[in-house]
Scaffold this motif. Structure first.
Motif, PDB file in Angstrom:
ATOM      1  N   UNK A 186       9.733   8.522 -68.286  1.00  0.00           N
ATOM      2  CA  UNK A 186       8.839   9.624 -68.605  1.00  0.00           C
ATOM      3  C   UNK A 186       9.310  10.913 -67.930  1.00  0.00           C
ATOM      4  N   UNK A 187       9.079  12.039 -68.593  1.00  0.00           N
ATOM      5  CA  UNK A 187       9.317  13.331 -67.939  1.00  0.00           C
ATOM      6  C   UNK A 187       8.078  13.621 -67.088  1.00  0.00           C
ATOM      7  N   UNK A 188       7.997  12.913 -65.962  1.00  0.00           N
ATOM      8  CA  UNK A 188       6.855  13.027 -65.060  1.00  0.00           C
ATOM      9  C   UNK A 188       7.329  12.587 -63.689  1.00  0.00           C
ATOM     10  N   UNK A 189       6.423  12.518 -62.743  1.00  0.00           N
ATOM     11  CA  UNK A 189       6.829  12.144 -61.385  1.00  0.00           C
ATOM     12  C   UNK A 189       7.131  10.649 -61.251  1.00  0.00           C
ATOM     13  N   UNK A 190       6.989   9.862 -62.349  1.00  0.00           N
ATOM     14  CA  UNK A 190       7.403   8.446 -62.300  1.00  0.00           C
ATOM     15  C   UNK A 190       8.817   8.232 -62.841  1.00  0.00           C
ATOM     16  N   UNK A 191       9.423   9.286 -63.389  1.00  0.00           N
ATOM     17  CA  UNK A 191      10.787   9.146 -63.935  1.00  0.00           C
ATOM     18  C   UNK A 191      11.707   8.513 -62.888  1.00  0.00           C
ATOM     19  N   UNK A 192      12.759   7.855 -63.374  1.00  0.00           N
ATOM     20  CA  UNK A 192      13.710   7.246 -62.437  1.00  0.00           C
ATOM     21  C   UNK A 192      15.089   7.881 -62.598  1.00  0.00           C
ATOM     22  N   UNK A 193      15.469   8.779 -61.653  1.00  0.00           N
ATOM     23  CA  UNK A 193      16.829   9.321 -61.654  1.00  0.00           C
ATOM     24  C   UNK A 193      17.774   8.268 -61.065  1.00  0.00           C
ATOM     25  N   UNK A 194      18.774   7.882 -61.850  1.00  0.00           N
ATOM     26  CA  UNK A 194      19.621   6.734 -61.513  1.00  0.00           C
ATOM     27  C   UNK A 194      21.093   7.162 -61.476  1.00  0.00           C
ATOM     28  N   UNK A 195      21.721   7.010 -60.310  1.00  0.00           N
ATOM     29  CA  UNK A 195      23.138   7.389 -60.203  1.00  0.00           C
ATOM     30  C   UNK A 195      24.044   6.168 -60.012  1.00  0.00           C
ATOM     31  N   UNK A 196      23.490   4.978 -60.218  1.00  0.00           N
ATOM     32  CA  UNK A 196      24.288   3.752 -60.045  1.00  0.00           C
ATOM     33  C   UNK A 196      25.491   3.716 -60.988  1.00  0.00           C
ATOM     34  N   UNK A 197      25.379   4.396 -62.148  1.00  0.00           N
ATOM     35  CA  UNK A 197      26.456   4.366 -63.152  1.00  0.00           C
ATOM     36  C   UNK A 197      27.165   5.720 -63.250  1.00  0.00           C
ATOM     37  N   UNK A 198      26.825   6.631 -62.327  1.00  0.00           N
ATOM     38  CA  UNK A 198      27.388   7.979 -62.367  1.00  0.00           C
ATOM     39  C   UNK A 198      28.717   8.043 -61.620  1.00  0.00           C
ATOM     40  N   UNK A 199      29.535   9.008 -62.016  1.00  0.00           N
ATOM     41  CA  UNK A 199      30.851   9.208 -61.385  1.00  0.00           C
ATOM     42  C   UNK A 199      30.971  10.628 -60.866  1.00  0.00           C
ATOM     43  N   UNK A 200      31.881  10.801 -59.919  1.00  0.00           N
ATOM     44  CA  UNK A 200      32.170  12.138 -59.413  1.00  0.00           C
ATOM     45  C   UNK A 200      33.677  12.292 -59.224  1.00  0.00           C
ATOM     46  N   UNK A 201      34.155  13.479 -59.552  1.00  0.00           N
ATOM     47  CA  UNK A 201      35.574  13.784 -59.406  1.00  0.00           C
ATOM     48  C   UNK A 201      35.776  14.480 -58.060  1.00  0.00           C
ATOM     49  N   UNK A 202      36.446  13.803 -57.139  1.00  0.00           N
ATOM     50  CA  UNK A 202      36.712  14.391 -55.819  1.00  0.00           C
ATOM     51  C   UNK A 202      38.222  14.501 -55.624  1.00  0.00           C
ATOM     52  N   UNK A 203      38.681  15.748 -55.520  1.00  0.00           N
ATOM     53  CA  UNK A 203      40.124  16.013 -55.366  1.00  0.00           C
ATOM     54  C   UNK A 203      40.967  15.305 -56.427  1.00  0.00           C
ATOM     55  N   UNK A 204      40.489  15.353 -57.677  1.00  0.00           N
ATOM     56  CA  UNK A 204      41.237  14.765 -58.784  1.00  0.00           C
ATOM     57  C   UNK A 204      41.080  13.265 -58.938  1.00  0.00           C
ATOM     58  N   UNK A 205      40.281  12.642 -58.048  1.00  0.00           N
ATOM     59  CA  UNK A 205      40.083  11.193 -58.141  1.00  0.00           C
ATOM     60  C   UNK A 205      38.641  10.894 -58.540  1.00  0.00           C
ATOM     61  N   UNK A 206      38.483  10.006 -59.522  1.00  0.00           N
ATOM     62  CA  UNK A 206      37.155   9.663 -60.007  1.00  0.00           C
ATOM     63  C   UNK A 206      36.607   8.468 -59.229  1.00  0.00           C
ATOM     64  N   UNK A 207      35.458   8.656 -58.602  1.00  0.00           N
ATOM     65  CA  UNK A 207      34.807   7.548 -57.874  1.00  0.00           C
ATOM     66  C   UNK A 207      33.346   7.478 -58.278  1.00  0.00           C
ATOM     67  N   UNK A 208      32.710   6.342 -58.022  1.00  0.00           N
ATOM     68  CA  UNK A 208      31.284   6.236 -58.351  1.00  0.00           C
ATOM     69  C   UNK A 208      30.495   7.083 -57.355  1.00  0.00           C
ATOM     70  N   UNK A 209      29.345   7.552 -57.784  1.00  0.00           N
ATOM     71  CA  UNK A 209      28.501   8.371 -56.905  1.00  0.00           C
ATOM     72  C   UNK A 209      28.062   7.595 -55.657  1.00  0.00           C
ATOM     73  N   UNK A 210      27.616   6.326 -55.801  1.00  0.00           N
ATOM     74  CA  UNK A 210      27.253   5.585 -54.577  1.00  0.00           C
ATOM     75  C   UNK A 210      28.408   5.470 -53.578  1.00  0.00           C
ATOM     76  N   UNK A 211      29.632   5.266 -54.085  1.00  0.00           N
ATOM     77  CA  UNK A 211      30.819   5.207 -53.206  1.00  0.00           C
ATOM     78  C   UNK A 211      31.037   6.535 -52.487  1.00  0.00           C
ATOM     79  N   UNK A 212      30.846   7.631 -53.229  1.00  0.00           N
ATOM     80  CA  UNK A 212      31.106   8.960 -52.676  1.00  0.00           C
ATOM     81  C   UNK A 212      30.037   9.377 -51.666  1.00  0.00           C
ATOM     82  N   UNK A 213      28.774   9.067 -51.984  1.00  0.00           N
ATOM     83  CA  UNK A 213      27.661   9.495 -51.119  1.00  0.00           C
ATOM     84  C   UNK A 213      27.582   8.640 -49.850  1.00  0.00           C
ATOM     85  N   UNK A 214      27.870   7.341 -50.024  1.00  0.00           N
ATOM     86  CA  UNK A 214      27.866   6.397 -48.886  1.00  0.00           C
ATOM     87  C   UNK A 214      26.543   6.422 -48.106  1.00  0.00           C
ATOM     88  N   UNK A 215      25.447   6.543 -48.832  1.00  0.00           N
ATOM     89  CA  UNK A 215      24.141   6.558 -48.169  1.00  0.00           C
ATOM     90  C   UNK A 215      23.086   6.030 -49.139  1.00  0.00           C
TER      91      UNK A 215
END
Length: 332
Positions: A186-215
């Motif tokens: 839902x577009x409400x305060x129960x929505x679930x923002x999920x980064x388990x499947x997200x990626x980030x490009x760091x210095x030309x290398x693609x890693x998963x967001x959980x790997x990059x955030x490490x928290x």
């Protein structure tokens, strides 16, 4: 040159539309070579304000804009329309009961759904921005039975953009380096923002967001809460709701619907559930989707852990309750 595309914007005298109309008119959404006819709808008491918006659009002297129609009649606005931004909705006012809000919005989206059903193109692409967006989209679809259900969507791209920006800021990268953030539900305060499947490009290398955030603790708590409550935070700071960012997100949503997603990338859209990921069929639920030839499809086969499952089910439960309450108002 191509035939002008007929684009409806409802609530066209309002704050969000003020940002939205300029972006649409100058080609950000439908392309720099696509001429447009802007069909602007608002309620009768807002027509003088709307005429002022029309004057400003004229004064922008944008070559793509071939015609502007300002009206308080949904049948005039939706005549042969190709695309619609449903921005106008009844906002919740202080002391207003939820059922009163739903009743007011059922009335609005019933009338607009019936008008679209009678006079719009059957291929019209509709995004509902006005809250409660998911349920309003369901109600509009109910009253426009001749238009395919897949042509009705609601906006959760603002939440996706917010989530993406939070991760980019946390990692010190640009927003474009973060991909495949998902908003479930839902577009409400129960929505679930999920980064388990997200990626980030760091210095030309693609890693998963959980790997990059490490928290993990941050991703499961502070991050989710920040995205869920961002709208309230903007209101507190600005004393007005998120208008510029909502308009940008609506433009992003419609642009991707017309031009498609790239490669394996996906975006979040509220769409009619077909039962994917165990979500009740018929709910307007935000899923990750890929888009090709102006047709969205829900991304399948993503691994859902226990934490995600609980969050996805909680927002589905809220949507079910909201929809049932709105449908009861339809029968009343």
């Amino acid at each position: 040159m191509a035939e002008p595309l007929k684009v409806v914007v409802t609530g066209a005298a309002g704050q969000i539309a003020y940002s939205l109309l300029f972006s649409v008119a100058k080609g950000d959404v439908f392309g720099p070579d696509q001429p447009l006819e802007l069909l602007l709808l608002d309620i009768t008491p807002m027509m003088e304000v709307l005429n002022g918006v029309v004057m400003e659009l004229m004064d922008c002297a944008i070559p793509l804009v071939k015609n502007i129609v300002a009206t308080d009649d949904p049948k005039v606005a939706f005549k042969d329309a190709d695309a619609a931004f449903m921005v106008g909705a009844m906002p919740r006012k202080e002391g207003m009961e939820r059922k009163d809000l739903l009743k007011a919005n059922v009335r609005i989206f019933k009338a607009q759904g019936q008008a679209a059903d009678q006079v719009a193109k059957k291929s019209i692409k509709i995004i509902v921005v006005g809250n409660p967006a998911n349920t309003n989209a369901c109600i509009m679809s109910k009253y426009a039975p001749s238009i395919p259900k897949a042509n009705f969507t609601c906006m959760t791209r603002l939440d996706q953009n917010r989530a993406q920006a939070q991760i980019a800021s946390k990692l010190g990268v640009s927003n474009g380096d973060v991909t495949n953030v998902i908003i479930w539900g839902n577009h409400s305060s129960t929505q679930f923002p999920d980064v388990a499947h997200a990626s980030v490009n760091i210095n030309g290398k693609k890693v998963t967001v959980p790997e990059a955030v490490k928290n993990d603790n941050y991703l499961k708590n502070e991050f989710i809460k920040t995205v869920q409550q961002r709208g309230a935070a903007v209101i507190k700071a600005r004393k007005l709701s998120s208008a510029m960012s909502a308009a940008k997100a609506a433009c992003d949503h419609m642009h991707d619907w017309f031009f498609g997603t790239k490669g394996n990338d996906f975006v979040s859209m509220g769409v009619i559930s077909d039962g994917s990921y165990g979500i009740r069929e018929g709910l307007m639920y935000s899923y990750p989707v890929r888009i090709k030839n102006k047709t969205w499809s829900i991304v399948q086969g993503l691994d859902i852990n226990q934490f995600a499952r609980e969050k996805m089910d909680a927002t589905a439960a809220e949507l079910t309750e909201e929809l049932e309450a709105a449908l009861a108002e339809c029968e009343a």
